[in-house]
Design an enzyme around this catalytic site. Structure first.
Site, PDB file in Angstrom:
ATOM      1  N   TYR A   1      -1.855  -0.863  10.351  1.00 11.13           N
ATOM      2  CA  TYR A   1      -1.980  -1.274   8.944  1.00 11.13           C
ATOM      3  C   TYR A   1      -0.792  -0.748   8.136  1.00 11.13           C
ATOM      4  CZ  TYR A   1      -3.709  -1.500   4.123  1.00 11.13           C
ATOM      5  OH  TYR A   1      -3.830  -1.737   2.771  1.00 11.13           O
TER       6      TYR A   1
ATOM      7  N   SER B   1       0.850  -1.194   0.000  1.00 12.24           N
ATOM      8  CA  SER B   1       0.000   0.000   0.000  1.00 12.24           C
ATOM      9  C   SER B   1       0.879   1.235   0.000  1.00 12.24           C
ATOM     10  CB  SER B   1      -0.869   0.011   1.261  1.00 12.24           C
ATOM     11  OG  SER B   1      -1.518   1.269   1.394  1.00 12.24           O
TER      12      SER B   1
HETATM   13  P1  NAD Z   1     -10.884  -7.312  -0.145  1.00 14.58           P
HETATM   14  O1  NAD Z   1     -11.356  -7.286   1.268  1.00 14.58           O
HETATM   15  O2  NAD Z   1     -11.893  -7.285  -1.265  1.00 14.58           O
HETATM   16  O3  NAD Z   1      -9.922  -8.565  -0.387  1.00 14.58           O
HETATM   17  C1  NAD Z   1      -9.116  -9.074   0.614  1.00 14.58           C
HETATM   18  C2  NAD Z   1      -8.953 -10.568   0.383  1.00 14.58           C
HETATM   19  O4  NAD Z   1      -8.101 -11.063   1.399  1.00 14.58           O
HETATM   20  C3  NAD Z   1     -10.281 -11.337   0.460  1.00 14.58           C
HETATM   21  O5  NAD Z   1     -10.402 -12.168  -0.669  1.00 14.58           O
HETATM   22  C4  NAD Z   1     -10.114 -12.210   1.710  1.00 14.58           C
HETATM   23  O6  NAD Z   1     -10.658 -13.505   1.541  1.00 14.58           O
HETATM   24  C5  NAD Z   1      -8.602 -12.304   1.845  1.00 14.58           C
HETATM   25  N1  NAD Z   1      -8.239 -12.545   3.230  1.00 14.58           N
HETATM   26  C6  NAD Z   1      -8.281 -11.690   4.286  1.00 14.58           C
HETATM   27  N2  NAD Z   1      -7.927 -12.343   5.412  1.00 14.58           N
HETATM   28  C7  NAD Z   1      -7.660 -13.626   5.057  1.00 14.58           C
HETATM   29  C8  NAD Z   1      -7.282 -14.783   5.768  1.00 14.58           C
HETATM   30  N3  NAD Z   1      -7.108 -14.802   7.100  1.00 14.58           N
HETATM   31  N4  NAD Z   1      -7.109 -15.931   5.070  1.00 14.58           N
HETATM   32  C9  NAD Z   1      -7.302 -15.948   3.757  1.00 14.58           C
HETATM   33  N5  NAD Z   1      -7.663 -14.906   3.020  1.00 14.58           N
HETATM   34  C10 NAD Z   1      -7.851 -13.746   3.674  1.00 14.58           C
HETATM   35  O7  NAD Z   1      -9.870  -6.090  -0.253  1.00 14.58           O
HETATM   36  P2  NAD Z   1      -9.070  -5.387  -1.449  1.00 14.58           P
HETATM   37  O8  NAD Z   1      -9.354  -3.957  -1.332  1.00 14.58           O
HETATM   38  O9  NAD Z   1      -9.288  -6.072  -2.758  1.00 14.58           O
HETATM   39  O10 NAD Z   1      -7.556  -5.613  -0.946  1.00 14.58           O
HETATM   40  C11 NAD Z   1      -6.632  -6.499  -1.544  1.00 14.58           C
HETATM   41  C12 NAD Z   1      -5.231  -6.106  -1.103  1.00 14.58           C
HETATM   42  O11 NAD Z   1      -4.938  -4.775  -1.541  1.00 14.58           O
HETATM   43  C13 NAD Z   1      -5.013  -6.087   0.411  1.00 14.58           C
HETATM   44  O12 NAD Z   1      -3.723  -6.597   0.712  1.00 14.58           O
HETATM   45  C14 NAD Z   1      -5.095  -4.610   0.758  1.00 14.58           C
HETATM   46  O13 NAD Z   1      -4.378  -4.301   1.936  1.00 14.58           O
HETATM   47  C15 NAD Z   1      -4.459  -4.006  -0.464  1.00 14.58           C
HETATM   48  N6  NAD Z   1      -4.807  -2.595  -0.693  1.00 14.58           N
HETATM   49  C16 NAD Z   1      -6.104  -2.215  -0.926  1.00 14.58           C
HETATM   50  C17 NAD Z   1      -6.374  -0.860  -1.148  1.00 14.58           C
HETATM   51  C18 NAD Z   1      -7.771  -0.378  -1.427  1.00 14.58           C
HETATM   52  O14 NAD Z   1      -7.953   0.852  -1.486  1.00 14.58           O
HETATM   53  N7  NAD Z   1      -8.764  -1.247  -1.632  1.00 14.58           N
HETATM   54  C19 NAD Z   1      -5.348   0.076  -1.112  1.00 14.58           C
HETATM   55  C20 NAD Z   1      -4.043  -0.342  -0.872  1.00 14.58           C
HETATM   56  C21 NAD Z   1      -3.785  -1.685  -0.670  1.00 14.58           C
END
Ligand code: NAD
Length: 247
Positions: free
Chosen positions: A158, A145
């Site tokens: 985080y 991130s």
């Molecule tokens: P999301 O919640 O849609 O996806 C997160 C995924 O992680 C889900 O599929 C969930 O099943 C999996 N997960 C979480 N805990 C788990 C566990 N204990 N075991 C197995 N799987 C697990 O979120 P997203 O926004 O698509 O995020 C995906 C990645 O991108 C993350 O690492 C997040 O930190 C990062 N990110 C997101 C953003 C944003 O703005 N959405 C920004 C920067 C970074």
């Protein structure tokens, strides 16, 4: 089952950024291993839709599940070329509210965002090194991130886990070269179910980011595909924030 296509495992790929990465790599010719913690039916349906794909359920807080996930991913087609550590969790805590950032918050985030990616890479190391024997280095992409690069983000715990993931990316790039490349994509705000009600952040990206919008999951999938396509880049943290860091 054997395949001549390269194989990619994308963790957390039934929704948001992970699902977009899986779709993108599938359309780039990869056989895909989908994964999530709980949405089994969605994962199986996406696997059917993509064609050359399977789904594996695993809880990444459980080390036995991490080991099983890699074993089943490698067993599916007898090879693994790309590992995308996308699964992650967040907690929204104002940075000045130190009491709310409890030891439990710290350890929960650390286990999923830092320990799990490291353990998956360790378990996949042999299979990823085998990719180099076939002519192209194995490739790991960690989804971190912008909060791991700049003093920003949903909460201090985080942001600190994502900074740890970025540093781990560089350390492993050095340790695992030349057989395995290790890079990270560091998104700013991305429109996913996780951020649907983050109205304040959405306003910041609309008004202050040079690109005047937050990212779509497909924007992040494209950055991942670019890093996967290169056989030379390693140890890079690709900031994908629409230029917000410049302001
Ligand atoms: P999301 O919640 O849609 O996806 C997160 C995924 O992680 C889900 O599929 C969930 O099943 C999996 N997960 C979480 N805990 C788990 C566990 N204990 N075991 C197995 N799987 C697990 O979120 P997203 O926004 O698509 O995020 C995906 C990645 O991108 C993350 O690492 C997040 O930190 C990062 N990110 C997101 C953003 C944003 O703005 N959405 C920004 C920067 C970074």
């Amino acid at each position: 089952m054997k395949t001549a296509s390269p194989v990619a495992l994308i963790t957390g790929s039934t929704s948001g950024i992970g699902a977009a990465i899986a779709r993108r790599l599938a359309s780039d010719g990869f056989s895909v291993v989908l994964h999530s913690r709980s949405s089994v039916e969605i994962g199986q349906a996406l696997a059917r839709e993509l064609g050359s794909a399977i789904y594996v359920q695993a809880d990444l807080t459980d080390d036995a599940d991490r080991v099983r996930l890699i074993r089943e991913a490698v067993a599916a087609w007898g090879r693994l070329d790309v590992l995308v550590n996308n699964a992650g969790i967040s907690r929204v805590i104002p940075h000045a509210d130190l009491a709310a950032a409890t030891p439990t918050v710290w350890s929960d985030l650390h286990e999923v965002n830092v320990v799990a990616p490291f353990r998956l890479i360790a378990e996949a190391e042999t299979a990823l090194r085998d990719a180099a024997q076939r002519g192209r280095p194995g490739s790991v992409i960690n989804i971190s991130s912008h909060a791991g690069v700049r003093p920003k983000g949903a909460s201090i715990p985080y942001a600190a886990t994502k900074a740890a993931l970025n540093h781990m990316t560089r350390l492993l790039a050095l340790s695992l070269a030349p057989d395995i490349r290790v890079n990270a994509v560091a998104p700013g705000l991305v429109d996913t179910p996780l951020t649907a009600d983050w109205t304040q952040a959405q306003e910041v990206w609309k008004t202050r980011a040079p690109m005047r919008r937050s990212a779509s999951p497909e924007d992040i999938a494209q950055a991942v595909a670019m890093l996967v396509a290169s056989d030379y880049l390693t140890g890079e943290i690709l900031l994908s924030d629409g230029g917000l860091n410049l302001t």
